[in-house]
Design an enzyme around this catalytic site. Sequence first.
Site, mmCIF file in Angstrom:
data_model
loop_
_atom_site.group_PDB
_atom_site.id
_atom_site.type_symbol
_atom_site.label_atom_id
_atom_site.label_comp_id
_atom_site.label_asym_id
_atom_site.label_seq_id
_atom_site.Cartn_x
_atom_site.Cartn_y
_atom_site.Cartn_z
ATOM 1 N N GLU A 172 0.844 -1.202 0.000
ATOM 2 C CA GLU A 172 0.000 0.000 0.000
ATOM 3 C C GLU A 172 0.879 1.252 0.000
ATOM 4 O OE1 GLU A 172 -2.349 0.233 3.572
ATOM 5 O OE2 GLU A 172 -3.038 2.270 3.151
ATOM 6 N N ASP B 228 -1.222 -1.155 5.754
ATOM 7 C CA ASP B 228 -1.227 -0.645 7.118
ATOM 8 C C ASP B 228 -2.230 -1.423 7.969
ATOM 9 O OD1 ASP B 228 0.572 1.280 6.396
ATOM 10 O OD2 ASP B 228 -0.927 2.867 6.123
ATOM 11 N N ASP C 74 -4.651 -0.673 9.689
ATOM 12 C CA ASP C 74 -5.769 0.192 10.058
ATOM 13 C C ASP C 74 -6.955 -0.085 9.142
ATOM 14 O OD1 ASP C 74 -5.182 1.353 7.638
ATOM 15 O OD2 ASP C 74 -4.336 3.194 8.491
ATOM 16 N N ASP D 249 -8.256 1.546 6.625
ATOM 17 C CA ASP D 249 -7.986 1.675 5.191
ATOM 18 C C ASP D 249 -7.193 0.484 4.670
ATOM 19 O OD1 ASP D 249 -9.322 4.003 4.611
ATOM 20 O OD2 ASP D 249 -7.648 5.285 5.247
#
Length: 652
Positions: A435, A514, A516, A518
């Site tokens: 990402e 990540d 998280d 997203d």
Amino acid sequence: MTQEQINANNGNYSAENIQVLEGLEAVRKRPAMYIGDISTKGLHHLVYEVVDNSIDEALAGYCDHIEVTINEDNSITVQDNGRGIPVDFHEKEQKSALEVVMTVLHAGGKFDKGSYKVSGGLHGVGVSCVNALSSHMTTQVFRNGKIYQQEYEIGHPLYPVKEIGTANITGTRQQFWPDATIFTETVYNYDVLATRMRELAYLNAGIKITLTDMRVDAEGNTRQEVFFSEEGLKEFVRYIDSSRVHLINDVIYINTEKQGTPVEVAILYNTSYSENVHSYVNNINTIEGGTHLAGFRRALTRTLKKYAEDNKMLEKAKVEISGDDFREGLTAVISIKVAEPQFEGQTKTKLGNNEVMGAVDQAVGEALSNYLEEHPKEAKLIVDKVILAAQARVAARKARESVQRKSPMSGGGMPGKLADCSSKDAEECELFLVEGDSAGGSAKQGRDRKFQAILPLRGKILNVEKVMWHKTFESDEVNNIIQALGVRFGVDGTDSKEANIDKLRYKKVIIMTDADVDGSHIDTLIMTFFFRYVPQIIQNGLLYIATPPLYLCTKGKVKEYCWTEQQRQRFIDTYGGGSENAVHTQRYKGLGEMNPEQLWETTMNPENRMLKQVCLENAAEADYVFSMLMGEDVGPRRDFIEKNATYANIDA
Ligand code: 0RA
């Protein structure tokens, strides 16, 4: 069984007995050969194996209720209301029929009276395998107004079958404790069992399956669901497609027997662009397809084509229609029962029996042509959609060709953003889909360039669930992935949607995002792409998700990466005397916060890293979940997220 133990039995064990025990020893020596593996998958297969015996009893017509319970100690109880396993004493073998069933490999079919055994787990190994792999097992049979019981330890009976009471019901009750010295995981997952029980209920209309979880959750609650389907596959396709918009309201449903083969098929057309056909033989999901699927496709193509031609509907289309076009927006489930199935293919989930092809072809052909004749309005909707699919397919080919012509990737070249590895041996090569460019940069510096390749992705890739097939090939990010992998579409000169992975350049594809919300979204988008376009990569176990640590905890010179809050707490207890302030916690919000060395050390180095393998335990359920999470309809998605939201980390 040691010689001492045999001697201790005063020579009462005949040669035959010893062979039996050797059979079960073999199961314990190579459990993976019998139940697939010894991880969580194998653990759950034990339950399927036991339930399958009850399903057989139900299919024979003697049982309509199966109760599966996860007990508080993670043992499992399966009880049915069938006839009960026979307990009569066999003079020759000097033991009860029940003991034979429980302790002899493949003894299941021994007492079958004419009716063929149609169910049976993927490995079809029988309940004796479960017994051998359980530290303890208790069997109770309710029969002849009595309760009979026998207990076992790792497959060995503790005493001969005995009467323990009276009963006014019939049936069989099995309780087993998976052996913790065999299995790497001994905690049952309710949702995994629920998915299979729901599937079994749809595949076997009229059987009630109750699943109960006696383990209390954080709120002190237990769980229970009842799975029951009156209309079988007709309801199953509606369930799978419940988040999709129907093109026609009817389910085209077939339940018949052809040439001695029971054939059940349900067909639904929706407005999506993917084909979702799930096939089963004897309740086993044949993910590699086979003769039954071939018969289905042949009938579908022939019947729809003939109808469209007879009604002069193709003339204005001006494109050649191919087999794939008939299956765009199709959701179907095919379930057949075969007495002696021959399973072939890499994962032994491809049906080889030739006689089956004609049976399915004939059943589907007849029913479908009747439906089309009787429903001209619906027939027109289907044919119009087929024509649209053909036109889109031709557009897709043009888009692909123009990409290949004008981009610098043609001639086997690779996307500019790819930092390839030096090895050309796919077996050892890994591709990281990373990402963002900045994390991509760290990964490029931190990697072992011999076998690790890095492809940075710019944020969120296309949601392929929402676009027509050819649109996917207009996306740069998706094309980069396809090119880097060496996956090819339409290599056989047709516009077949099936991906060809013969020239796959990496044997591990690792999504690194990540930790998280997203990041999870990007994981899901990439998994959706693979699931819909290159499912072989998931089926062959080549898709992984990297797990970067959430924290770096430091106390003086001691440093520890932590992946969970519990690990962090343990560090605080160990090095900070339980005081939060005595240690330093660095929370990683993204991959970009780690320097290349840290990224290598924690997330990329095969020595230390933890990869999650993406697996496809249940394709029909995955179909349902992907279409719900990634499709148009918001309602069910919200429900799902609310139900599964315990994973969200609020402070992130
Ligand atoms: C063979 C014969 C009979 C019952 C069963 C097998 C049987 C096996 C299992 C395994 C789990 N539940 C089961 N229920 C029944 C019955 C023979 C007879 O009564 O004539």
